[in-house]
Design a protein around this motif. Structure first.
Motif, PDB file in Angstrom:
ATOM      1  N   ALA A 194       0.815  -1.222   0.000  1.00  0.00           N
ATOM      2  CA  ALA A 194       0.000   0.000   0.000  1.00  0.00           C
ATOM      3  C   ALA A 194       0.844   1.266   0.000  1.00  0.00           C
ATOM      4  CB  ALA A 194      -0.938   0.002   1.211  1.00  0.00           C
ATOM      5  N   VAL A 195       2.150   1.129   0.172  1.00  0.00           N
ATOM      6  CA  VAL A 195       3.037   2.303   0.219  1.00  0.00           C
ATOM      7  C   VAL A 195       3.350   2.754  -1.204  1.00  0.00           C
ATOM      8  CG1 VAL A 195       5.277   3.183   0.953  1.00  0.00           C
ATOM      9  CG2 VAL A 195       4.049   1.537   2.394  1.00  0.00           C
ATOM     10  N   LYS A 196       3.111   4.016  -1.507  1.00  0.00           N
ATOM     11  CA  LYS A 196       3.399   4.583  -2.817  1.00  0.00           C
ATOM     12  C   LYS A 196       4.667   5.424  -2.747  1.00  0.00           C
ATOM     13  CE  LYS A 196      -0.442   2.848  -4.305  1.00  0.00           C
ATOM     14  NZ  LYS A 196      -0.412   1.639  -5.153  1.00  0.00           N
ATOM     15  N   VAL A 197       5.581   5.189  -3.687  1.00  0.00           N
ATOM     16  CA  VAL A 197       6.861   5.904  -3.697  1.00  0.00           C
ATOM     17  C   VAL A 197       6.887   6.888  -4.863  1.00  0.00           C
ATOM     18  CG1 VAL A 197       9.361   5.708  -3.856  1.00  0.00           C
ATOM     19  CG2 VAL A 197       8.038   3.934  -2.667  1.00  0.00           C
ATOM     20  N   VAL A 198       7.135   8.141  -4.550  1.00  0.00           N
ATOM     21  CA  VAL A 198       7.339   9.174  -5.567  1.00  0.00           C
ATOM     22  C   VAL A 198       8.791   9.617  -5.471  1.00  0.00           C
ATOM     23  CG1 VAL A 198       6.710  11.469  -6.379  1.00  0.00           C
ATOM     24  CG2 VAL A 198       4.948   9.953  -5.460  1.00  0.00           C
ATOM     25  N   MET A 199       9.534   9.438  -6.558  1.00  0.00           N
ATOM     26  CA  MET A 199      10.950   9.774  -6.557  1.00  0.00           C
ATOM     27  C   MET A 199      11.150  11.273  -6.767  1.00  0.00           C
ATOM     28  SD  MET A 199      11.942   6.681  -6.101  1.00  0.00           S
ATOM     29  CE  MET A 199      13.708   6.993  -6.067  1.00  0.00           C
ATOM     30  N   LEU A 200      12.148  11.822  -6.087  1.00  0.00           N
ATOM     31  CA  LEU A 200      12.531  13.221  -6.243  1.00  0.00           C
ATOM     32  C   LEU A 200      13.890  13.270  -6.931  1.00  0.00           C
ATOM     33  CD1 LEU A 200      11.639  14.534  -2.673  1.00  0.00           C
ATOM     34  CD2 LEU A 200      10.286  14.791  -4.756  1.00  0.00           C
ATOM     35  N   THR A 201      14.006  14.097  -7.944  1.00  0.00           N
ATOM     36  CA  THR A 201      15.270  14.192  -8.674  1.00  0.00           C
ATOM     37  C   THR A 201      15.599  15.645  -8.969  1.00  0.00           C
ATOM     38  OG1 THR A 201      16.425  13.572 -10.712  1.00  0.00           O
ATOM     39  CG2 THR A 201      14.064  13.866 -10.870  1.00  0.00           C
ATOM     40  N   THR A 202      16.870  15.957  -8.982  1.00  0.00           N
ATOM     41  CA  THR A 202      17.317  17.308  -9.306  1.00  0.00           C
ATOM     42  C   THR A 202      17.213  17.573 -10.794  1.00  0.00           C
ATOM     43  OG1 THR A 202      18.866  17.233  -7.460  1.00  0.00           O
ATOM     44  CG2 THR A 202      19.222  18.946  -9.103  1.00  0.00           C
ATOM     45  N   ALA A 227      11.232  -0.028 -11.100  1.00  0.00           N
ATOM     46  CA  ALA A 227      11.477  -0.587  -9.775  1.00  0.00           C
ATOM     47  C   ALA A 227      10.226  -0.558  -8.908  1.00  0.00           C
ATOM     48  CB  ALA A 227      12.606   0.176  -9.086  1.00  0.00           C
ATOM     49  N   GLY A 228       9.193   0.114  -9.366  1.00  0.00           N
ATOM     50  CA  GLY A 228       7.950   0.129  -8.608  1.00  0.00           C
ATOM     51  C   GLY A 228       7.533   1.483  -8.095  1.00  0.00           C
ATOM     52  N   ALA A 229       8.294   2.537  -8.425  1.00  0.00           N
ATOM     53  CA  ALA A 229       7.897   3.877  -7.992  1.00  0.00           C
ATOM     54  C   ALA A 229       6.623   4.300  -8.713  1.00  0.00           C
ATOM     55  CB  ALA A 229       9.014   4.873  -8.279  1.00  0.00           C
ATOM     56  N   THR A 230       5.774   5.016  -8.002  1.00  0.00           N
ATOM     57  CA  THR A 230       4.541   5.504  -8.602  1.00  0.00           C
ATOM     58  C   THR A 230       4.822   6.578  -9.633  1.00  0.00           C
ATOM     59  OG1 THR A 230       3.251   4.978  -6.631  1.00  0.00           O
ATOM     60  CG2 THR A 230       2.351   6.646  -8.084  1.00  0.00           C
ATOM     61  N   GLY A 231       5.879   7.341  -9.433  1.00  0.00           N
ATOM     62  CA  GLY A 231       6.212   8.401 -10.372  1.00  0.00           C
ATOM     63  C   GLY A 231       7.368   9.213  -9.853  1.00  0.00           C
ATOM     64  N   PHE A 232       7.552  10.409 -10.388  1.00  0.00           N
ATOM     65  CA  PHE A 232       8.630  11.230  -9.890  1.00  0.00           C
ATOM     66  C   PHE A 232       8.348  12.700 -10.134  1.00  0.00           C
ATOM     67  CE2 PHE A 232       9.904  10.965 -14.270  1.00  0.00           C
ATOM     68  CZ  PHE A 232      10.562  12.155 -14.522  1.00  0.00           C
ATOM     69  N   LEU A 233       9.050  13.516  -9.353  1.00  0.00           N
ATOM     70  CA  LEU A 233       8.966  14.971  -9.464  1.00  0.00           C
ATOM     71  C   LEU A 233      10.372  15.549  -9.449  1.00  0.00           C
ATOM     72  CD1 LEU A 233       6.187  15.721  -6.816  1.00  0.00           C
ATOM     73  CD2 LEU A 233       5.924  15.945  -9.285  1.00  0.00           C
ATOM     74  N   VAL A 234      10.565  16.645 -10.168  1.00  0.00           N
ATOM     75  CA  VAL A 234      11.810  17.381 -10.019  1.00  0.00           C
ATOM     76  C   VAL A 234      11.707  18.237  -8.758  1.00  0.00           C
ATOM     77  CG1 VAL A 234      12.455  17.388 -12.442  1.00  0.00           C
ATOM     78  CG2 VAL A 234      10.894  19.134 -11.602  1.00  0.00           C
ATOM     79  N   ALA A 246       0.663  16.023  -6.371  1.00  0.00           N
ATOM     80  CA  ALA A 246       1.325  14.739  -6.602  1.00  0.00           C
ATOM     81  C   ALA A 246       1.172  13.814  -5.404  1.00  0.00           C
ATOM     82  CB  ALA A 246       2.800  14.961  -6.913  1.00  0.00           C
ATOM     83  N   VAL A 247       1.318  14.356  -4.213  1.00  0.00           N
ATOM     84  CA  VAL A 247       1.185  13.539  -3.007  1.00  0.00           C
ATOM     85  C   VAL A 247      -0.226  12.980  -2.896  1.00  0.00           C
ATOM     86  CG1 VAL A 247       1.122  13.622  -0.485  1.00  0.00           C
ATOM     87  CG2 VAL A 247       3.011  14.694  -1.724  1.00  0.00           C
ATOM     88  N   ARG A 248      -1.204  13.816  -3.174  1.00  0.00           N
ATOM     89  CA  ARG A 248      -2.599  13.368  -3.032  1.00  0.00           C
ATOM     90  C   ARG A 248      -2.969  12.310  -4.072  1.00  0.00           C
ATOM     91  NH1 ARG A 248      -3.455  19.413  -1.791  1.00  0.00           N
ATOM     92  NH2 ARG A 248      -3.778  19.392   0.481  1.00  0.00           N
ATOM     93  N   VAL A 249      -2.533  12.512  -5.316  1.00  0.00           N
ATOM     94  CA  VAL A 249      -2.884  11.510  -6.327  1.00  0.00           C
ATOM     95  C   VAL A 249      -2.043  10.252  -6.150  1.00  0.00           C
ATOM     96  CG1 VAL A 249      -3.730  13.185  -7.992  1.00  0.00           C
ATOM     97  CG2 VAL A 249      -1.334  12.488  -8.079  1.00  0.00           C
ATOM     98  N   ALA A 250      -0.821  10.393  -5.602  1.00  0.00           N
ATOM     99  CA  ALA A 250      -0.012   9.210  -5.320  1.00  0.00           C
ATOM    100  C   ALA A 250      -0.698   8.344  -4.273  1.00  0.00           C
ATOM    101  CB  ALA A 250       1.374   9.618  -4.842  1.00  0.00           C
ATOM    102  N   ALA A 251      -1.312   8.979  -3.297  1.00  0.00           N
ATOM    103  CA  ALA A 251      -2.017   8.222  -2.260  1.00  0.00           C
ATOM    104  C   ALA A 251      -3.164   7.417  -2.854  1.00  0.00           C
ATOM    105  CB  ALA A 251      -2.538   9.175  -1.182  1.00  0.00           C
TER     106      ALA A 251
END
Length: 223
Positions: A77-85, A98-105, A116-121
Motif C-alpha cells: 500500500a506504500v506509494k513511492v514518488v521519486m525526487l530528482t534534481t 522498480a515500482g515507484a509511482t512516479g517522480f517529481l523534479v 502529486a502527493v494526493r494523487v499518489a495516495a
C-alpha cells in the motif's frame, strides 16, 4: 489523513518540503530519513501512505529502496514518488520499473507537489508535467526491442488495450471516458482490470509496459 515519509540526504531540502506539507490539514509528515536504508526501515515500522524519495543518497540510494519497498508484499500500500534534481536523470526510468509511482523534479511548484502527493495516495500519480512523457519515451525506445513478448498482454480485451494506450498517453479516467464514450466509473474499472491482469502496482507501470511492448510508438503526436 495522508501519512508521508520524507527521504533525502539534504536536511534543508527535507525542511523545505516539510514546511509545504505541514500547512495542509490532510497531510501528515510522520518521519524523515537521510538515506534509503533508513527510509526502508521507517516504511516497515510506520507504513506511510506516500514516500517522497530522493534518487541520489549515500549508502542505499532511492532506487534500491524503492525496489525493496515494491517487492515487499507487506508494503504493497506504500506509494513511492521519486525526487530528482534533473528532469532527465538516467535513473528515473529505472525507478518507474522498480515500482515507484512516479517522480517529481525538486524545483516543482508547491501546488504541484501537493497534488502529486494526493494523487499518489490514490495510486494515480505518474510524472511531473515539466517532464511529461519525453523521459519514458526515450528510455522505452532504448529497451523495447530487447524485451520478449509478454503473454499477459494476451489476456487484455480489445477495449482494455484501447484504454491502456490512453493511460500511456497520460489521460485521466475522465479523459478516457470522454474519448471512448464511457462513464468515468467504467473507465476506472477498465484501468483496474488492466492493472490486475498485468500485475502492475499502479498506472505508472502500465505506462512503462505500454511503451516497452510497442503498444505506443514513441514520439507519435497522437500518443
Amino acid at each position: 489523513m495522508i501519512r508521508i515519509l520524507l527521504a533525502d540526504d539534504q536536511r534543508l531540502v527535507r525542511a523545505g518540503i516539510r514546511s509545504i506539507l505541514d500547512d495542509e490539514d490532510d497531510l501528515d509528515v510522520v518521519a524523515e530519513a537521510a538515506d534509503g536504508r533508513a527510509a526502508l526501515a521507517a516504511c516497515r515500522e510506520l507504513r506511510p501512505d506516500v514516500v517522497l524519495m530522493d534518487i541520489r543518497m549515500p549508502g542505499m540510494d532511492g532506487l534500491e529502496a524503492a525496489r525493496l519497498i515494491s517487492e515487499d508484499e507487506e508494503l504493497s500500500a506504500v506509494k513511492v514518488v521519486m525526487l530528482t534534481t534533473f528532469d532527465l536523470d538516467d535513473h528515473v526510468y529505472g525507478a518507474l520499473r522498480a515500482g515507484a509511482t512516479g517522480f517529481l523534479v525538486k524545483d516543482t511548484e508547491p501546488e504541484e507537489l501537493l497534488h502529486a502527493v494526493r494523487v499518489a495516495a490514490r495510486g494515480d500519480a505518474l510524472i511531473s508535467p515539466s517532464v511529461t512523457r519525453r523521459l519514458i519515451t526515450e528510455f522505452a525506445r532504448r529497451e523495447r526491442n530487447t524485451r520478449e513478448p509478454d503473454t499477459r498482454l494476451d489476456a487484455l480485451t480489445g477495449r482494455e488495450r484501447e484504454v491502456m494506450r490512453l493511460v500511456a498517453a497520460g489521460c485521466t479516467n475522465g479523459e478516457i471516458a470522454a474519448r471512448l464514450v464511457l462513464s468515468p466509473l467504467t473507465a476506472k474499472t477498465h484501468v483496474s482490470r488492466i492493472m490486475a491482469k498485468l500485475g502492475a502496482r499502479d498506472r505508472s507501470q502500465v505506462v512503462v509496459m505500454a511503451y516497452e511492448y510497442g503498444m505506443v510508438v514513441p514520439g507519435r503526436p497522437d500518443d
